[in-house]
Design an enzyme around this catalytic site. Structure first.
Site, PDB file in Angstrom:
ATOM      1  N   LYS A 251       0.813  -1.220   0.000  1.00 37.70           N
ATOM      2  CA  LYS A 251       0.000   0.000   0.000  1.00 37.70           C
ATOM      3  C   LYS A 251       0.845   1.270   0.000  1.00 37.70           C
ATOM      4  CE  LYS A 251      -4.411  -1.794   1.354  1.00 37.70           C
ATOM      5  NZ  LYS A 251      -5.469  -1.953   2.347  1.00 37.70           N
TER       6      LYS A 251
ATOM      7  N   ARG B  35      -3.387 -10.063   5.277  1.00 35.32           N
ATOM      8  CA  ARG B  35      -3.810 -10.106   3.869  1.00 35.32           C
ATOM      9  C   ARG B  35      -2.677  -9.548   3.008  1.00 35.32           C
ATOM     10  NH1 ARG B  35      -5.940  -6.566   0.238  1.00 35.32           N
ATOM     11  NH2 ARG B  35      -7.459  -7.359  -1.251  1.00 35.32           N
TER      12      ARG B  35
HETATM   13  C1  7PM Z   1      -6.188  -0.363  -5.448  1.00 39.58           C
HETATM   14  C2  7PM Z   1      -6.297   0.238  -4.214  1.00 39.58           C
HETATM   15  C3  7PM Z   1      -6.236  -1.734  -5.565  1.00 39.58           C
HETATM   16  C4  7PM Z   1      -6.514  -0.536  -3.083  1.00 39.58           C
HETATM   17  C5  7PM Z   1      -6.423  -2.493  -4.437  1.00 39.58           C
HETATM   18  C6  7PM Z   1      -6.580  -1.892  -3.211  1.00 39.58           C
HETATM   19  C7  7PM Z   1      -8.204  -4.417   1.755  1.00 39.58           C
HETATM   20  C8  7PM Z   1      -9.221  -5.265   1.350  1.00 39.58           C
HETATM   21  C9  7PM Z   1      -8.447  -4.190  -0.370  1.00 39.58           C
HETATM   22  C10 7PM Z   1      -7.855  -4.350   3.147  1.00 39.58           C
HETATM   23  C11 7PM Z   1      -9.579  -5.989   3.507  1.00 39.58           C
HETATM   24  C12 7PM Z   1      -5.533  -3.563  -1.834  1.00 39.58           C
HETATM   25  C13 7PM Z   1      -6.752  -2.684  -1.974  1.00 39.58           C
HETATM   26  N1  7PM Z   1      -7.718  -3.771   0.684  1.00 39.58           N
HETATM   27  N2  7PM Z   1      -9.905  -6.055   2.201  1.00 39.58           N
HETATM   28  N3  7PM Z   1      -9.350  -5.114   0.014  1.00 39.58           N
HETATM   29  N4  7PM Z   1      -8.586  -5.165   3.979  1.00 39.58           N
HETATM   30  N5  7PM Z   1     -10.230  -6.751   4.408  1.00 39.58           N
HETATM   31  O1  7PM Z   1      -4.448  -2.940  -1.636  1.00 39.58           O
HETATM   32  O2  7PM Z   1      -6.983  -3.614   3.611  1.00 39.58           O
HETATM   33  O3  7PM Z   1      -5.582  -4.774  -1.972  1.00 39.58           O
HETATM   34  S1  7PM Z   1      -8.279  -3.619  -1.986  1.00 39.58           S
END
Ligand code: 7PM
Length: 290
Positions: free
Chosen positions: A230, A264
Protein backbone atom coordinates in the site's frame (compact mmCIF):
# COMPACT_ATOMS: atom_id res chain seq x y z
CA UNK A 1 -6.34 -14.07 23.79
CA UNK A 2 -9.94 -12.88 23.83
CA UNK A 3 -11.85 -13.14 20.58
CA UNK A 4 -9.35 -15.59 19.13
CA UNK A 5 -10.67 -19.08 18.75
CA UNK A 6 -11.49 -21.71 16.15
CA UNK A 7 -13.46 -20.10 13.35
CA UNK A 8 -15.71 -22.01 10.97
CA UNK A 9 -15.34 -20.83 7.38
CA UNK A 10 -18.04 -22.85 5.67
CA UNK A 11 -16.69 -26.41 5.42
CA UNK A 12 -13.27 -25.49 6.75
CA UNK A 13 -12.10 -24.54 10.24
CA UNK A 14 -9.14 -22.29 11.00
CA UNK A 15 -7.51 -21.87 14.39
CA UNK A 16 -7.38 -18.11 14.85
CA UNK A 17 -5.25 -18.48 17.98
CA UNK A 18 -2.52 -18.97 15.36
CA UNK A 19 -1.76 -16.23 12.82
CA UNK A 20 -3.16 -16.97 9.37
CA UNK A 21 -1.99 -15.66 6.02
CA UNK A 22 -4.54 -14.63 3.39
CA UNK A 23 -3.16 -14.46 -0.15
CA UNK A 24 -4.56 -11.79 -2.46
CA UNK A 25 -5.79 -13.20 -5.75
CA UNK A 26 -6.72 -10.53 -8.26
CA UNK A 27 -8.95 -11.78 -11.02
CA UNK A 28 -8.81 -9.05 -13.60
CA UNK A 29 -9.12 -10.80 -16.95
CA UNK A 30 -6.98 -9.84 -19.92
CA UNK A 31 -8.75 -7.05 -21.72
CA UNK A 32 -8.10 -8.65 -25.09
CA UNK A 33 -7.38 -12.10 -26.42
CA UNK A 34 -4.80 -12.60 -29.14
CA UNK A 35 -6.75 -14.39 -31.80
CA UNK A 36 -8.65 -16.72 -29.48
CA UNK A 37 -12.21 -16.25 -28.36
CA UNK A 38 -13.17 -14.19 -25.34
CA UNK A 39 -14.41 -17.43 -23.78
CA UNK A 40 -10.97 -18.94 -24.20
CA UNK A 41 -9.27 -15.87 -22.72
CA UNK A 42 -11.55 -16.11 -19.71
CA UNK A 43 -10.84 -19.81 -19.28
CA UNK A 44 -7.08 -19.15 -19.46
CA UNK A 45 -7.36 -16.43 -16.85
CA UNK A 46 -9.26 -18.82 -14.54
CA UNK A 47 -6.53 -21.44 -15.07
CA UNK A 48 -3.92 -18.82 -14.13
CA UNK A 49 -5.83 -17.78 -11.02
CA UNK A 50 -6.13 -21.40 -9.85
CA UNK A 51 -2.40 -21.96 -10.39
CA UNK A 52 -1.51 -18.79 -8.47
CA UNK A 53 -3.86 -19.79 -5.64
CA UNK A 54 -2.37 -23.30 -5.45
CA UNK A 55 1.10 -21.75 -5.22
CA UNK A 56 -0.01 -19.46 -2.39
CA UNK A 57 -1.42 -22.45 -0.50
CA UNK A 58 1.82 -24.40 -1.06
CA UNK A 59 3.62 -21.39 0.41
CA UNK A 60 1.48 -21.43 3.55
CA UNK A 61 -1.63 -19.35 2.87
CA UNK A 62 -4.75 -20.76 4.56
CA UNK A 63 -7.12 -18.24 2.97
CA UNK A 64 -7.23 -16.90 -0.58
CA UNK A 65 -9.02 -13.56 -1.11
CA UNK A 66 -10.63 -13.19 -4.52
CA UNK A 67 -11.26 -9.65 -5.68
CA UNK A 68 -12.90 -8.57 -8.91
CA UNK A 69 -11.77 -4.94 -8.65
CA UNK A 70 -15.17 -3.41 -7.97
CA UNK A 71 -14.19 -2.58 -4.40
CA UNK A 72 -10.85 -1.09 -5.36
CA UNK A 73 -10.37 2.59 -4.64
CA UNK A 74 -9.57 4.58 -7.74
CA UNK A 75 -10.38 1.66 -10.02
CA UNK A 76 -12.93 2.26 -12.73
CA UNK A 77 -16.26 0.84 -11.62
CA UNK A 78 -17.00 -2.68 -12.75
CA UNK A 79 -20.52 -3.77 -13.61
CA UNK A 80 -22.17 -6.41 -11.46
CA UNK A 81 -22.21 -8.82 -14.40
CA UNK A 82 -18.51 -8.27 -15.02
CA UNK A 83 -17.69 -8.80 -11.34
CA UNK A 84 -19.70 -12.05 -11.39
CA UNK A 85 -17.95 -13.25 -14.56
CA UNK A 86 -14.57 -12.62 -12.99
CA UNK A 87 -15.12 -13.89 -9.48
CA UNK A 88 -17.63 -16.73 -9.55
CA UNK A 89 -15.85 -19.14 -11.95
CA UNK A 90 -12.71 -18.82 -9.82
CA UNK A 91 -14.64 -19.52 -6.60
CA UNK A 92 -16.24 -22.61 -8.13
CA UNK A 93 -13.01 -24.10 -9.48
CA UNK A 94 -10.96 -23.23 -6.40
CA UNK A 95 -13.50 -24.96 -4.20
CA UNK A 96 -13.24 -28.10 -6.31
CA UNK A 97 -9.47 -28.10 -6.80
CA UNK A 98 -7.66 -26.41 -3.90
CA UNK A 99 -8.04 -27.05 -0.16
CA UNK A 100 -8.23 -23.48 1.12
CA UNK A 101 -10.70 -21.07 2.67
CA UNK A 102 -12.06 -18.94 -0.15
CA UNK A 103 -12.65 -15.32 0.78
CA UNK A 104 -14.60 -13.09 -1.58
CA UNK A 105 -13.76 -9.39 -1.60
CA UNK A 106 -17.12 -7.94 -2.55
CA UNK A 107 -19.78 -5.45 -1.48
CA UNK A 108 -22.54 -6.86 -3.64
CA UNK A 109 -25.38 -8.90 -2.07
CA UNK A 110 -25.80 -10.91 -5.30
CA UNK A 111 -22.15 -11.93 -5.33
CA UNK A 112 -22.22 -12.73 -1.61
CA UNK A 113 -25.13 -15.11 -2.18
CA UNK A 114 -23.78 -16.75 -5.34
CA UNK A 115 -20.20 -17.06 -4.11
CA UNK A 116 -21.43 -18.75 -0.93
CA UNK A 117 -23.42 -21.28 -2.96
CA UNK A 118 -20.26 -22.06 -4.97
CA UNK A 119 -18.11 -22.74 -1.90
CA UNK A 120 -16.84 -19.43 -0.55
CA UNK A 121 -15.92 -19.52 3.15
CA UNK A 122 -15.60 -15.83 4.05
CA UNK A 123 -17.24 -12.57 2.98
CA UNK A 124 -14.68 -9.77 2.96
CA UNK A 125 -16.25 -6.35 2.42
CA UNK A 126 -14.30 -3.08 2.41
CA UNK A 127 -17.72 -1.38 2.81
CA UNK A 128 -18.54 -3.43 5.92
CA UNK A 129 -21.81 -4.70 4.38
CA UNK A 130 -23.22 -1.19 3.93
CA UNK A 131 -24.80 -1.74 0.49
CA UNK A 132 -28.57 -2.27 0.63
CA UNK A 133 -29.28 -5.95 1.27
CA UNK A 134 -25.65 -6.87 1.98
CA UNK A 135 -26.03 -7.62 5.71
CA UNK A 136 -29.09 -9.80 5.09
CA UNK A 137 -27.38 -11.60 2.21
CA UNK A 138 -24.28 -12.28 4.32
CA UNK A 139 -26.35 -13.45 7.29
CA UNK A 140 -28.31 -15.84 5.04
CA UNK A 141 -25.08 -17.54 3.91
CA UNK A 142 -24.16 -18.49 7.48
CA UNK A 143 -20.55 -17.59 6.65
CA UNK A 144 -18.20 -15.38 8.64
CA UNK A 145 -17.60 -11.81 7.53
CA UNK A 146 -14.70 -9.40 7.63
CA UNK A 147 -15.87 -5.86 8.36
CA UNK A 148 -13.46 -3.13 7.26
CA UNK A 149 -13.42 0.53 8.18
CA UNK A 150 -13.46 3.06 5.37
CA UNK A 151 -14.01 6.79 5.76
CA UNK A 152 -15.95 8.22 2.85
CA UNK A 153 -16.03 6.44 -0.50
CA UNK A 154 -13.27 5.26 -2.81
CA UNK A 155 -13.54 8.21 -5.20
CA UNK A 156 -12.86 10.91 -2.63
CA UNK A 157 -11.66 9.22 0.56
CA UNK A 158 -8.02 10.26 0.17
CA UNK A 159 -8.86 13.99 -0.17
CA UNK A 160 -7.55 15.25 3.18
CA UNK A 161 -9.24 12.79 5.56
CA UNK A 162 -9.63 14.11 9.11
CA UNK A 163 -10.32 12.46 12.44
CA UNK A 164 -10.62 13.77 15.98
CA UNK A 165 -9.04 10.46 17.03
CA UNK A 166 -8.54 7.88 14.33
CA UNK A 167 -8.48 4.90 16.74
CA UNK A 168 -11.63 5.97 18.55
CA UNK A 169 -13.47 6.57 15.28
CA UNK A 170 -12.38 3.30 13.71
CA UNK A 171 -13.25 1.36 16.88
CA UNK A 172 -16.67 3.03 17.17
CA UNK A 173 -17.46 2.31 13.53
CA UNK A 174 -16.41 -1.33 13.77
CA UNK A 175 -18.38 -1.79 16.97
CA UNK A 176 -21.52 -0.36 15.34
CA UNK A 177 -21.14 -2.56 12.27
CA UNK A 178 -20.56 -5.57 14.53
CA UNK A 179 -23.74 -4.85 16.46
CA UNK A 180 -25.71 -4.44 13.23
CA UNK A 181 -24.43 -7.77 11.92
CA UNK A 182 -25.22 -9.54 15.19
CA UNK A 183 -28.73 -8.08 15.14
CA UNK A 184 -29.11 -9.60 11.66
CA UNK A 185 -28.14 -13.02 12.98
CA UNK A 186 -24.39 -13.19 12.32
CA UNK A 187 -22.75 -14.76 15.37
CA UNK A 188 -19.97 -13.06 17.26
CA UNK A 189 -17.59 -15.88 16.39
CA UNK A 190 -18.23 -15.18 12.71
CA UNK A 191 -16.90 -11.62 12.65
CA UNK A 192 -13.40 -10.35 11.89
CA UNK A 193 -12.48 -6.68 12.01
CA UNK A 194 -10.11 -4.62 9.88
CA UNK A 195 -9.05 -0.98 10.43
CA UNK A 196 -8.77 -0.50 6.65
CA UNK A 197 -5.29 0.79 5.97
CA UNK A 198 -5.33 3.37 3.17
CA UNK A 199 -9.10 3.73 3.08
CA UNK A 200 -9.72 7.39 3.92
CA UNK A 201 -6.54 7.79 5.97
CA UNK A 202 -3.48 10.02 5.77
CA UNK A 203 -0.02 8.56 6.30
CA UNK A 204 -0.14 9.76 9.89
CA UNK A 205 -3.47 7.99 10.45
CA UNK A 206 -2.16 4.75 8.95
CA UNK A 207 1.01 4.82 11.06
CA UNK A 208 -0.96 5.55 14.20
CA UNK A 209 -3.46 2.76 13.48
CA UNK A 210 -0.64 0.25 13.12
CA UNK A 211 1.37 1.46 16.10
CA UNK A 212 -1.73 1.40 18.32
CA UNK A 213 -3.44 -1.59 16.70
CA UNK A 214 -3.64 -3.37 20.08
CA UNK A 215 -6.21 -0.77 21.19
CA UNK A 216 -8.70 -2.46 18.84
CA UNK A 217 -8.50 -5.60 20.99
CA UNK A 218 -11.00 -3.80 23.23
CA UNK A 219 -13.56 -5.01 20.64
CA UNK A 220 -12.64 -8.63 21.44
CA UNK A 221 -12.67 -9.86 17.87
CA UNK A 222 -9.88 -11.13 15.61
CA UNK A 223 -8.13 -8.41 13.61
CA UNK A 224 -7.17 -8.58 9.94
CA UNK A 225 -4.28 -6.45 8.70
CA UNK A 226 -4.11 -5.29 5.08
CA UNK A 227 -1.01 -3.21 4.41
CA UNK A 228 0.53 -5.18 1.54
CA UNK A 229 2.12 -2.95 -1.12
CA UNK A 230 0.00 0.00 0.00
CA UNK A 231 0.94 3.64 -0.51
CA UNK A 232 1.70 4.13 3.19
CA UNK A 233 4.88 2.13 2.48
CA UNK A 234 5.66 4.39 -0.48
CA UNK A 235 5.06 7.48 1.63
CA UNK A 236 7.67 6.33 4.13
CA UNK A 237 10.21 4.68 1.79
CA UNK A 238 9.53 6.31 -1.58
CA UNK A 239 9.20 3.00 -3.38
CA UNK A 240 7.09 2.04 -6.42
CA UNK A 241 4.56 -0.72 -5.93
CA UNK A 242 6.93 -3.51 -7.03
CA UNK A 243 9.54 -2.51 -4.42
CA UNK A 244 7.44 -2.44 -1.26
CA UNK A 245 8.06 -5.98 -0.02
CA UNK A 246 10.50 -5.18 2.79
CA UNK A 247 8.36 -2.28 3.99
CA UNK A 248 5.30 -4.52 3.96
CA UNK A 249 7.08 -7.26 5.88
CA UNK A 250 7.99 -4.71 8.56
CA UNK A 251 4.28 -3.95 8.98
CA UNK A 252 3.58 -7.69 9.26
CA UNK A 253 6.19 -8.10 12.02
CA UNK A 254 4.65 -5.18 13.91
CA UNK A 255 1.18 -6.64 13.31
CA UNK A 256 2.41 -9.89 14.85
CA UNK A 257 3.63 -8.07 17.95
CA UNK A 258 0.20 -6.40 18.17
CA UNK A 259 -1.55 -9.79 17.86
CA UNK A 260 -3.28 -9.40 14.52
CA UNK A 261 -4.97 -12.68 13.54
CA UNK A 262 -4.92 -12.57 9.73
CA UNK A 263 -2.46 -10.96 7.33
CA UNK A 264 -3.81 -10.11 3.87
CA UNK A 265 -0.83 -10.03 1.51
CA UNK A 266 0.37 -10.39 -2.06
CA UNK A 267 3.71 -12.00 -1.09
CA UNK A 268 2.69 -15.16 0.75
CA UNK A 269 6.00 -16.99 0.98
CA UNK A 270 7.94 -14.09 2.47
CA UNK A 271 5.08 -13.18 4.81
CA UNK A 272 4.79 -16.76 6.11
CA UNK A 273 8.52 -16.67 6.92
CA UNK A 274 8.11 -13.46 8.90
CA UNK A 275 5.00 -14.74 10.68
CA UNK A 276 6.67 -18.02 11.66
CA UNK A 277 9.81 -16.27 12.82
CA UNK A 278 7.82 -13.80 14.93
CA UNK A 279 5.71 -16.65 16.28
CA UNK A 280 8.81 -18.60 17.35
CA UNK A 281 10.23 -15.58 19.17
CA UNK A 282 6.92 -14.67 20.79
CA UNK A 283 6.45 -18.27 21.99
CA UNK A 284 10.14 -18.74 22.75
CA UNK A 285 9.72 -22.01 20.90
CA UNK A 286 9.44 -23.53 17.46
CA UNK A 287 5.77 -23.75 16.56
CA UNK A 288 4.71 -26.53 14.23
CA UNK A 289 2.85 -25.49 11.13
CA UNK A 290 -0.70 -26.74 11.60
C1 7PM B 1 -6.19 -0.36 -5.45
C2 7PM B 1 -6.30 0.24 -4.21
C3 7PM B 1 -6.24 -1.73 -5.56
C4 7PM B 1 -6.51 -0.54 -3.08
C5 7PM B 1 -6.42 -2.49 -4.44
C6 7PM B 1 -6.58 -1.89 -3.21
C7 7PM B 1 -8.20 -4.42 1.76
C8 7PM B 1 -9.22 -5.27 1.35
C9 7PM B 1 -8.45 -4.19 -0.37
C10 7PM B 1 -7.86 -4.35 3.15
C11 7PM B 1 -9.58 -5.99 3.51
C12 7PM B 1 -5.53 -3.56 -1.83
C13 7PM B 1 -6.75 -2.68 -1.97
N1 7PM B 1 -7.72 -3.77 0.68
N2 7PM B 1 -9.91 -6.06 2.20
N3 7PM B 1 -9.35 -5.11 0.01
N4 7PM B 1 -8.59 -5.16 3.98
N5 7PM B 1 -10.23 -6.75 4.41
O1 7PM B 1 -4.45 -2.94 -1.64
O2 7PM B 1 -6.98 -3.61 3.61
O3 7PM B 1 -5.58 -4.77 -1.97
S1 7PM B 1 -8.28 -3.62 -1.99
Amino acid sequence: MAGLTAFKFGQRVLDLTRPQVMGILNVTPDSFSDGGSLYQAQRLSVDGAIARAAEMVANGASIVDIGGESTRPGASPVSLQEEKDRVLPVVERLNAEVDVVISVDTSSPEIITEAASLGAGLINDVRALSKPGAVAAAAATGLPVCLMHMKGNPATMQDAPEYADVLDEVADFLQQRTRLCMDAGIARNQILLDPGFGFGKSLEHNLRLLNQLDQLHSLNLPLLLGTSRKSMIDHVLNRPVDQRLAGGLATVAIGMMKRAAVFRVHDVRETVDVVRMCEAVMNEALVNKA
